[in-house]
Design an enzyme around this catalytic site. Structure first.
Site, PDB file in Angstrom:
ATOM      1  N   HIS A  55       0.877  -1.202  -0.179  1.00 58.84           N
ATOM      2  CA  HIS A  55      -0.168   0.019  -0.125  1.00 58.84           C
ATOM      3  C   HIS A  55       0.743   1.133   0.026  1.00 58.84           C
ATOM      4  CE1 HIS A  55      -3.444   2.299   0.789  1.00 58.84           C
ATOM      5  NE2 HIS A  55      -3.813   2.207   1.919  1.00 58.84           N
ATOM      6  N   HIS A 102      -2.330  -2.556  -9.739  1.00 55.77           N
ATOM      7  CA  HIS A 102      -3.168  -1.822  -8.856  1.00 55.77           C
ATOM      8  C   HIS A 102      -4.404  -2.738  -8.881  1.00 55.77           C
ATOM      9  CE1 HIS A 102      -6.028   0.911  -7.053  1.00 55.77           C
ATOM     10  NE2 HIS A 102      -4.898   1.550  -6.519  1.00 55.77           N
ATOM     11  N   ASP A 147       2.291   5.395  -6.591  1.00 54.79           N
ATOM     12  CA  ASP A 147       3.648   5.512  -5.674  1.00 54.79           C
ATOM     13  C   ASP A 147       4.910   5.711  -6.602  1.00 54.79           C
ATOM     14  OD1 ASP A 147       2.470   5.494  -3.167  1.00 54.79           O
ATOM     15  OD2 ASP A 147       1.784   3.273  -3.383  1.00 54.79           O
TER      16      ASP A 147
HETATM   17  N1  CMC Z   1       5.401  -6.374 -10.213  1.00 48.75           N
HETATM   18  C1  CMC Z   1       5.463  -7.572 -10.855  1.00 48.75           C
HETATM   19  N2  CMC Z   1       4.282  -8.268 -10.975  1.00 48.75           N
HETATM   20  C2  CMC Z   1       3.022  -7.719 -10.327  1.00 48.75           C
HETATM   21  C3  CMC Z   1       3.034  -6.477  -9.817  1.00 48.75           C
HETATM   22  C4  CMC Z   1       4.283  -5.752  -9.828  1.00 48.75           C
HETATM   23  N3  CMC Z   1       4.339  -4.500  -9.107  1.00 48.75           N
HETATM   24  N4  CMC Z   1       1.682  -6.032  -9.368  1.00 48.75           N
HETATM   25  C5  CMC Z   1       1.064  -7.186  -9.821  1.00 48.75           C
HETATM   26  N5  CMC Z   1       1.992  -8.029 -10.535  1.00 48.75           N
HETATM   27  C6  CMC Z   1       1.505  -9.476 -11.048  1.00 48.75           C
HETATM   28  C7  CMC Z   1       1.414 -10.410 -10.029  1.00 48.75           C
HETATM   29  O1  CMC Z   1       2.564 -11.077  -9.748  1.00 48.75           O
HETATM   30  C8  CMC Z   1       0.261 -11.357 -10.487  1.00 48.75           C
HETATM   31  O2  CMC Z   1       0.671 -12.315 -11.430  1.00 48.75           O
HETATM   32  P1  CMC Z   1       0.314 -13.694 -11.634  1.00 48.75           P
HETATM   33  O3  CMC Z   1      -1.124 -13.642 -11.923  1.00 48.75           O
HETATM   34  O4  CMC Z   1       0.999 -14.152 -12.639  1.00 48.75           O
HETATM   35  O5  CMC Z   1       0.757 -14.323 -10.180  1.00 48.75           O
HETATM   36  C9  CMC Z   1      -0.773 -10.378 -11.001  1.00 48.75           C
HETATM   37  O6  CMC Z   1       0.143  -9.314 -11.398  1.00 48.75           O
HETATM   38  C10 CMC Z   1      -1.922  -9.835 -10.279  1.00 48.75           C
HETATM   39  O7  CMC Z   1      -1.196  -9.258  -9.170  1.00 48.75           O
HETATM   40  P2  CMC Z   1      -1.778  -9.390  -7.604  1.00 48.75           P
HETATM   41  O8  CMC Z   1      -0.686  -8.917  -6.468  1.00 48.75           O
HETATM   42  O9  CMC Z   1      -2.321 -10.519  -7.580  1.00 48.75           O
HETATM   43  O10 CMC Z   1      -3.010  -8.187  -7.626  1.00 48.75           O
HETATM   44  P3  CMC Z   1      -3.448  -7.542  -6.349  1.00 48.75           P
HETATM   45  O11 CMC Z   1      -4.636  -6.799  -6.789  1.00 48.75           O
HETATM   46  O12 CMC Z   1      -3.773  -8.288  -5.304  1.00 48.75           O
HETATM   47  O13 CMC Z   1      -2.656  -6.546  -6.070  1.00 48.75           O
HETATM   48  C11 CMC Z   1      -0.923  -4.673  -5.799  1.00 48.75           C
HETATM   49  C12 CMC Z   1      -2.486  -5.154  -6.282  1.00 48.75           C
HETATM   50  C13 CMC Z   1      -0.991  -3.351  -5.798  1.00 48.75           C
HETATM   51  C14 CMC Z   1      -0.897  -5.022  -4.267  1.00 48.75           C
HETATM   52  C15 CMC Z   1       0.000  -5.346  -6.580  1.00 48.75           C
HETATM   53  O14 CMC Z   1      -0.218  -4.634  -7.774  1.00 48.75           O
HETATM   54  C16 CMC Z   1       1.461  -4.944  -6.204  1.00 48.75           C
HETATM   55  O15 CMC Z   1       1.905  -5.608  -5.178  1.00 48.75           O
HETATM   56  N6  CMC Z   1       2.172  -4.046  -6.446  1.00 48.75           N
HETATM   57  C17 CMC Z   1       3.582  -3.365  -6.059  1.00 48.75           C
HETATM   58  C18 CMC Z   1       3.395  -2.516  -4.691  1.00 48.75           C
HETATM   59  C19 CMC Z   1       3.021  -1.396  -4.943  1.00 48.75           C
HETATM   60  O16 CMC Z   1       3.228  -0.493  -5.848  1.00 48.75           O
HETATM   61  N7  CMC Z   1       1.612  -0.893  -4.266  1.00 48.75           N
HETATM   62  C20 CMC Z   1       0.994   0.423  -4.262  1.00 48.75           C
HETATM   63  C21 CMC Z   1      -0.374   0.217  -4.815  1.00 48.75           C
HETATM   64  S1  CMC Z   1      -0.978   1.752  -5.363  1.00 48.75           S
HETATM   65  C22 CMC Z   1      -1.000   3.022  -3.958  1.00 48.75           C
HETATM   66  C23 CMC Z   1      -1.529   2.549  -2.759  1.00 48.75           C
HETATM   67  O17 CMC Z   1      -2.588   2.297  -2.473  1.00 48.75           O
HETATM   68  O18 CMC Z   1      -0.619   2.726  -1.964  1.00 48.75           O
END
Ligand code: CMC
Length: 381
Positions: A227, A267, A318
């Site tokens: 987050h 996201h 971010d």
């Molecule tokens: N880098 C590489 N792969 C990614 C990333 C990333 N940053 N984000 C998502 N993926 C891939 C993930 O590995 C998964 O692949 P697979 O289906 O092959 O396993 C797929 O995309 C779906 O990801 P998820 O983690 O299941 O998606 P989610 O909706 O649960 O998570 C998220 C959303 C924001 C937690 C995730 O994109 C993430 O961890 N991003 C990095 C951390 C980040 O930048 N967070 C800030 C979010 S926005 C501002 C805020 O709210 O603070």
């Protein structure tokens, strides 16, 4: 006993896609990359509004008249000073404490020094929202100075929240351009639907616990790297790239091939570029030219292009906020507390909305454990 209702259970891991409540505060269109606060597009607000106007808008539903804005600004200015025991907590915190942990503890402690903490009337809750929003910048700036062996600086009785914060942090009055850039960052982070920390605050609020408890919990949720903690990790990555072979593309490819996520990308709701990231990208471009630090923009664009080529994943807020804050002279571990400063507007607005028509938030878990076991006395196990 099994937890039962008559309705068919909905199962959504991570509550993805679940509508838990109605809100009039902000709307995200994840397919087209649009964000609105109370009907106004984020682009319009970033261009034209100051943070305090956005706060008023979120709390009241309408943009303020000049008189209403002046009143809110003077109420906020009047509440900037910290109670002495809270300043002592900051003095006694270890210099290497995580600034989000310090903020969480200090916000929790503010509750001891507010006679209205347990008063749940709408007027008292509104006053607490003002106090919280006014004091959080003072906490962040005071801790940063104290940990560096400097004295905390008394808040100004003039100027915007952005101006006063930069002044309390650096000990000198900021220029107009720095104040405006920082103010835009505050506008962009003020609210964002039912994100994890806002949901946390509403869950706590829905038990009719107090505003300090809810905001303390929200700070805990925002701290995590999935987050708000992601902005600090983004800067770590950029600095790592700069300190090694300066090859951002290779860095990202290596990270992905090791199965690691790249912070600042992806996201839950946006399936395209986060509109806040688009605004911040421009700002990073301008700041990096002005400050002759073009490398941060160049690394960022290389990372963005590589993420698009390799995974088709776009940057979130971010990603470009990290280099914006860095070029404004802010320490990377303050990035998430600054996010909290701005999001306090949203958290408190959501709490006021929650309490205007409260219902306990209480989902269910699917039990996947065992049944029908018989207790064995300890001596027989
Ligand atoms: N880098 C590489 N792969 C990614 C990333 C990333 N940053 N984000 C998502 N993926 C891939 C993930 O590995 C998964 O692949 P697979 O289906 O092959 O396993 C797929 O995309 C779906 O990801 P998820 O983690 O299941 O998606 P989610 O909706 O649960 O998570 C998220 C959303 C924001 C937690 C995730 O994109 C993430 O961890 N991003 C990095 C951390 C980040 O930048 N967070 C800030 C979010 S926005 C501002 C805020 O709210 O603070």
């Amino acid at each position: 006993m099994a937890d039962q209702t008559n309705e068919a259970p909905v199962k959504a891991r991570g509550l993805e896609g679940v509508i838990a409540l109605e809100s009039e505060l902000s709307d995200i269109d994840g397919d087209t990359g649009k964000l609105v606060y109370r009907g106004y597009s984020i682009e319009d607000l970033a261009e034209n509004a100051m943070f305090e106007e956005v706060v008023y808008l979120l709390w009241n539903g309408e943009l303020p008249t000049q008189d209403e804005l002046d009143t809110l600004r003077s109420q906020l200015r009047a509440e900037r000073t910290l109670p002495a025991p809270v300043l002592s907590i900051l003095r006694n915190a270890p210099d290497d404490a995580h600034p989000m942990a310090v903020l969480r503890t200090a916000v929790s402690a503010l509750a001891f020094h507010d006679r209205e903490t347990e008063d749940m009337s709408p007027d008292a809750n509104r006053r607490k929202a003002t106090r919280l929003l006014a004091r959080i910048p003072t906490i962040i700036a005071a801790f940063d100075r104290l940990r560096k062996g400097r004295e905390a600086i008394e808040p100004l009785t003039e100027g915007s929240m952005a101006y006063n914060f930069l002044y309390m942090l650096n000990g000198e009055k900021p220029g107009e351009a720095a104040e405006r850039s920082f103010d835009v960052c505050l506008v962009l982070h003020a609210d964002h639907g039912l994100n994890a920390s806002t949901f946390t605050s509403r869950v706590i609020g829905s038990t009719l616990s107090d505003m300090y408890s809810a905001v303390t919990g929200a700070i805990g949720a925002l701290k995590g790297p999935l987050h708000g903690g992601a902005n600090r990790e983004v800067m770590r990555m950029l600095m790592d790239i700069d300190a090694t072979d300066k090859d951002a593309t290779r860095y990202v490819r290596n990270r992905l091939s090791e199965g690691e996520k790249v912070m600042g990308f992806g996201h839950r709701v946006y399936k395209t570029m986060d509109p806040r990231a688009a605004i911040l990208k421009e700002m990073v471009g301008e700041l990096s030219e002005e400050r002759d630090q073009r490398k941060w923009y160049d690394y960022s664009v290389d990372i963005m292009n590589t993420m698009q080529e390799e995974r088709d994943i776009d940057p979130n807020v971010d990603f470009f906020s990290a280099s914006t804050y860095y070029m404004l002279g802010l320490d990377p571990d303050l990035f998430t507390p600054i996010f909290a400063l701005s999001r306090t507007a949203g958290w408190t607005a959501h709490l006021l909305e929650q309490w205007s028509d409260n219902r306990l938030i209480r989902p269910r878990a699917e039990y996947v454990g065992e049944h029908d076991k018989t207790f064995t006395p300890v001596e027989k196990r």
